[in-house]
Write an enzyme that holds these catalytic residues in place. Sequence first.
Site, short mmCIF file in Angstrom:
data_model
loop_
_atom_site.label_atom_id
_atom_site.label_comp_id
_atom_site.label_asym_id
_atom_site.label_seq_id
_atom_site.Cartn_x
_atom_site.Cartn_y
_atom_site.Cartn_z
N ILE A 168 -3.91 2.50 0.29
CA ILE A 168 -4.46 1.92 -0.94
C ILE A 168 -3.34 1.22 -1.68
CG2 ILE A 168 -5.45 2.54 -3.19
CD1 ILE A 168 -6.88 4.85 -1.74
N THR B 41 0.82 -1.22 0.00
CA THR B 41 0.00 0.00 0.00
C THR B 41 0.85 1.27 0.00
OG1 THR B 41 -0.17 0.04 2.41
CG2 THR B 41 -1.86 -1.19 1.22
N ASP B 42 0.20 2.36 -0.38
CA ASP B 42 0.85 3.67 -0.35
C ASP B 42 0.52 4.36 0.97
OD1 ASP B 42 -1.76 4.63 -0.59
OD2 ASP B 42 -1.53 5.21 -2.68
N ALA B 43 0.87 5.62 1.09
CA ALA B 43 0.65 6.37 2.33
C ALA B 43 -0.83 6.48 2.70
CB ALA B 43 1.27 7.76 2.22
#
Length: 151
Positions: free
Chosen positions: A26, A21-23
Amino acid sequence: MRAQNGDQSFAHRCRVYYEDTDAGGIVYYVNYLKFMERARTERLRELGFAQSQLAGEDLLFVVHSSEARYHAPARLDDELLVSAEVIELNRASLRFKQQVRRATDATLLCEGQFLVACVRTNSLKPRAIPETLRAAFAAVSGAGQQSKQEI
């Protein structure tokens, strides 16, 4: 040759981990490509062909081109179902249609197509897909034995 829509479906199950996931929590877009790569590898394995075995037989599969469309986000801890359907079987390449769906509600998250070339291990020059492998893909995809000369 175009395959008839495959009768035998295949889906690889995987889970979204924190590292995917990203920050914002997601799934980072490029990780869908990794999920699809794993599904293609597992599709081969299900047919009785391990990548390590094929490399020992002077055969590698390399991605020639890819296309992906993103529809909805996957999030941390989601369980995903990743399909890998052969829609075109050529002399030295396969075209896969793939989808990533959320397992709980079958929501389509990402879909794509990948042209995967068969090459020699050392030279990376195109080579014909071995007949045993061609027959295995043809049996599950409905693709015939006719081949094309291009990648």
